[in-house]
Write a protein that holds these residues in place. Structure first.
Motif, PDB file in Angstrom:
ATOM      1  N   ALA A 341       0.830  -1.208   0.000  1.00  0.00           N
ATOM      2  CA  ALA A 341       0.000   0.000   0.000  1.00  0.00           C
ATOM      3  C   ALA A 341       0.862   1.254   0.000  1.00  0.00           C
ATOM      4  O   ALA A 341       0.589   2.223  -0.719  1.00  0.00           O
ATOM      5  CB  ALA A 341      -0.935  -0.009   1.209  1.00  0.00           C
ATOM      6  N   VAL A 342       1.920   1.240   0.792  1.00  0.00           N
ATOM      7  CA  VAL A 342       2.819   2.395   0.846  1.00  0.00           C
ATOM      8  C   VAL A 342       3.544   2.561  -0.485  1.00  0.00           C
ATOM      9  O   VAL A 342       3.670   3.678  -1.012  1.00  0.00           O
ATOM     10  CB  VAL A 342       3.834   2.235   2.001  1.00  0.00           C
ATOM     11  N   ALA A 343       4.044   1.445  -1.045  1.00  0.00           N
ATOM     12  CA  ALA A 343       4.765   1.527  -2.319  1.00  0.00           C
ATOM     13  C   ALA A 343       3.855   2.033  -3.437  1.00  0.00           C
ATOM     14  O   ALA A 343       4.286   2.826  -4.296  1.00  0.00           O
ATOM     15  CB  ALA A 343       5.341   0.157  -2.677  1.00  0.00           C
ATOM     16  N   LEU A 344       2.597   1.602  -3.449  1.00  0.00           N
ATOM     17  CA  LEU A 344       1.653   2.094  -4.461  1.00  0.00           C
ATOM     18  C   LEU A 344       1.383   3.581  -4.282  1.00  0.00           C
ATOM     19  O   LEU A 344       1.227   4.315  -5.265  1.00  0.00           O
ATOM     20  CB  LEU A 344       0.343   1.298  -4.362  1.00  0.00           C
ATOM     21  N   SER A 345       1.325   4.040  -3.045  1.00  0.00           N
ATOM     22  CA  SER A 345       1.169   5.480  -2.797  1.00  0.00           C
ATOM     23  C   SER A 345       2.352   6.247  -3.362  1.00  0.00           C
ATOM     24  O   SER A 345       2.198   7.291  -4.017  1.00  0.00           O
ATOM     25  CB  SER A 345       1.042   5.744  -1.296  1.00  0.00           C
ATOM     26  N   ASP A 346       3.554   5.720  -3.127  1.00  0.00           N
ATOM     27  CA  ASP A 346       4.756   6.379  -3.648  1.00  0.00           C
ATOM     28  C   ASP A 346       4.802   6.336  -5.168  1.00  0.00           C
ATOM     29  O   ASP A 346       5.429   7.194  -5.804  1.00  0.00           O
ATOM     30  CB  ASP A 346       6.010   5.702  -3.079  1.00  0.00           C
ATOM     31  N   ALA A 347       4.146   5.330  -5.757  1.00  0.00           N
ATOM     32  CA  ALA A 347       4.098   5.216  -7.221  1.00  0.00           C
ATOM     33  C   ALA A 347       2.972   6.060  -7.815  1.00  0.00           C
ATOM     34  O   ALA A 347       2.686   5.959  -9.008  1.00  0.00           O
ATOM     35  CB  ALA A 347       3.927   3.753  -7.622  1.00  0.00           C
ATOM     36  N   ASN A 348       2.328   6.855  -6.961  1.00  0.00           N
ATOM     37  CA  ASN A 348       1.225   7.729  -7.394  1.00  0.00           C
ATOM     38  C   ASN A 348       0.049   6.929  -7.932  1.00  0.00           C
ATOM     39  O   ASN A 348      -0.567   7.284  -8.935  1.00  0.00           O
ATOM     40  CB  ASN A 348       1.714   8.735  -8.453  1.00  0.00           C
ATOM     41  N   VAL A 354      -5.551   2.370  -1.904  1.00  0.00           N
ATOM     42  CA  VAL A 354      -6.737   2.309  -1.044  1.00  0.00           C
ATOM     43  C   VAL A 354      -7.289   0.888  -0.979  1.00  0.00           C
ATOM     44  O   VAL A 354      -7.634   0.384   0.099  1.00  0.00           O
ATOM     45  CB  VAL A 354      -7.821   3.287  -1.541  1.00  0.00           C
ATOM     46  N   ALA A 355      -7.373   0.237  -2.127  1.00  0.00           N
ATOM     47  CA  ALA A 355      -7.895  -1.134  -2.154  1.00  0.00           C
ATOM     48  C   ALA A 355      -7.038  -2.058  -1.295  1.00  0.00           C
ATOM     49  O   ALA A 355      -7.561  -2.894  -0.539  1.00  0.00           O
ATOM     50  CB  ALA A 355      -7.946  -1.641  -3.601  1.00  0.00           C
ATOM     51  N   VAL A 356      -5.722  -1.913  -1.380  1.00  0.00           N
ATOM     52  CA  VAL A 356      -4.823  -2.736  -0.568  1.00  0.00           C
ATOM     53  C   VAL A 356      -4.937  -2.350   0.903  1.00  0.00           C
ATOM     54  O   VAL A 356      -4.959  -3.214   1.788  1.00  0.00           O
ATOM     55  CB  VAL A 356      -3.370  -2.593  -1.056  1.00  0.00           C
ATOM     56  N   ALA A 357      -5.030  -1.043   1.173  1.00  0.00           N
ATOM     57  CA  ALA A 357      -5.137  -0.569   2.555  1.00  0.00           C
ATOM     58  C   ALA A 357      -6.392  -1.102   3.237  1.00  0.00           C
ATOM     59  O   ALA A 357      -6.376  -1.449   4.423  1.00  0.00           O
ATOM     60  CB  ALA A 357      -5.126   0.956   2.592  1.00  0.00           C
ATOM     61  N   MET A 361      -6.440  -3.255   6.737  1.00  0.00           N
ATOM     62  CA  MET A 361      -7.232  -2.905   7.910  1.00  0.00           C
ATOM     63  C   MET A 361      -8.176  -4.035   8.308  1.00  0.00           C
ATOM     64  O   MET A 361      -8.382  -4.315   9.494  1.00  0.00           O
ATOM     65  CB  MET A 361      -7.997  -1.614   7.642  1.00  0.00           C
ATOM     66  N   SER A 362      -8.726  -4.717   7.303  1.00  0.00           N
ATOM     67  CA  SER A 362      -9.624  -5.835   7.591  1.00  0.00           C
ATOM     68  C   SER A 362      -8.875  -6.978   8.265  1.00  0.00           C
ATOM     69  O   SER A 362      -9.337  -7.551   9.258  1.00  0.00           O
ATOM     70  CB  SER A 362     -10.266  -6.328   6.294  1.00  0.00           C
ATOM     71  N   LEU A 363      -7.692  -7.310   7.752  1.00  0.00           N
ATOM     72  CA  LEU A 363      -6.898  -8.388   8.337  1.00  0.00           C
ATOM     73  C   LEU A 363      -6.399  -8.029   9.732  1.00  0.00           C
ATOM     74  O   LEU A 363      -6.335  -8.878  10.625  1.00  0.00           O
ATOM     75  CB  LEU A 363      -5.700  -8.711   7.434  1.00  0.00           C
TER      76      LEU A 363
END
Length: 400
Positions: A341-348, A354-357, A361-363
């Motif tokens: 999720a963080v890497a995708l954020s950095d990749a814009n 959000v989908a990964v985040a 959160m669910s897990l």
């Protein structure tokens, strides 16, 4: 003279961020020789003063880009000594016998029972979080220490007990750290380190020191983390099992990453991979390192690139890891997804992030792990940069 030469070679090599194996290759290249007449162990002998380079000295100097005089010159004022594992032992001796050993006789059968319980706790940690395991882990550790201190046993049995206390200290410290009890974890790691050293089990001592270094790096004590991770690596030496050396180098890579030191981190990753390639060629790895493999090194590599904000390297690695990961290991799955999720954020790519985040959160909701809770906070903080995007705003508002 040989002591000066060795210290100067080691200083110049470390300034370039080179491993001993890298220096050996460069020396052979400069000398124009085929094969590897100089290897990592030979460089180690030079640096420790066990052997003088003699005819190799001009080639060493050329490889390092310095003069021969620079390598033979007397050393300047001594630098502050690097810490050793002995610096991390408990102030007192929590494993000292309670007076004369008058308790029941302890034999290898009891050691075997303890070994099975330790292994069971380690397997439980694969699927349960620290908050669920902290009580049984501490109970087992206290019982094992009392068994050693109060029981009557031979020297051989005593060393076997100490090894199990060391292994138990490593997994119990890891569990306490995962539960967010960092002070307790540090004390447990130090106790385990004392047991491993008294048992003269250098591989186990390195594992305990590396585990503590990992916690230090993750809790704002990055400089201490680097020093301890490197002390663990240095103490293990080149004779450590391949898996153990790869793990120590992984911890060094993470310590430098958390300190923002890019080149040493990348160097350590490469050395970890090289070390694991030697698995099976040297001494056999202990059973507790069953989880150290190429996939685990790939996990660390992806995390390092994420932390260094290099998403083009991190995202493919993480996707590959997650495509093969055991879904029953909920905590680790949540942690690895958080890095994605963080890497995708950095990749814009905020929508994908959000989908990964949401899955993270669910897990994490039913996992009693402070590590996963902290990772959720980090993911949400990183997504704040995209607050104006509807999907991101909905996730943040829901989390709030």
């Amino acid at each position: 003279m040989s002591g000066n030469i060795g210290a100067n070679i080691r200083r110049e090599r470390r300034q370039r961020g080179w491993s001993q194996a890298r220096l050996a290759r460069e020396v052979c290249r400069v000398a124009g020789v085929q094969g590897e007449p100089v290897g990592r162990q030979e460089v180690s002998r030079w640096e420790t003063g066990k052997r003088t380079p003699r005819g190799w000295l001009p080639f060493i100097a050329a490889a390092l880009g310095v003069s021969v005089d620079a390598l033979t010159a007397p050393q300047g004022p001594a630098e502050s000594p690097l810490p050793t594992l002995a610096d991390y032992l408990p102030a007192d001796d929590p494993l000292a016998p309670l007076g004369a050993r008058t308790g029941r006789r302890i034999g290898m059968e009891q050691v075997g029972d303890l070994q099975q319980r330790v292994h069971g706790l380690r397997l439980a940690d694969d699927v349960l979080a620290g908050g669920d395991l902290i009580r049984p882990a501490l109970r087992e550790l206290r019982s094992a220490v009392m068994l050693y201190r109060e029981g009557s046993h031979t020297g051989e049995v005593g060393r076997a007990l100490l090894r199990q206390i060391g292994e138990l200290g490593q997994i119990a410290g890891w569990i306490a750290s995962d539960a967010g009890q960092h002070s307790e974890a540090e004390q447990i790691y130090r106790l385990g380190l004392s047991a491993a050293r008294q048992a003269e089990d250098h591989t186990l001592a390195g594992n305990l020191a590396g585990s503590l270094a990992y916690q230090l790096s993750n809790t704002g004590r990055e400089v201490e983390g680097i020093r301890l991770a490197r002390a663990a690596l240095d103490a293990a030496g080149t004779d450590a099992p391949a898996k153990a050396r790869a793990l120590y180098l992984d911890r060094v890579a993470w310590a430098h990453t958390k300190a923002g030191e890019v080149q040493p981190a990348i160097w350590a990753l490469g050395e970890a991979s090289e070390a694991l390639d030697q698995d099976g060629a040297g001494s056999e790895a202990p059973a507790y390192l069953y989880w150290v493999d190429s996939g685990e090194l790939q996990v660390m590599e992806s995390r390092v690139y994420t932390e260094l904000r290099r998403p083009l390297r991190a995202v493919p690695l993480l996707r590959d890891v997650l495509s093969r990961y055991d879904a029953t290991h909920t905590r680790e799955l949540a942690l690895y997804l958080s890095w994605l999720a963080v890497a995708l954020s950095d990749a814009n790519e905020p929508e994908e992030a959000v989908a990964v985040a949401e899955r993270v959160m669910s897990l994490s909701a039913d996992v009693a792990s402070e590590r996963t809770a902290e990772r959720v906070r980090i993911v949400l903080a990183r997504l704040e940069e995209f607050h104006d995007i509807p999907d991101v705003r909905a996730l943040l508002d829901g989390a709030a």
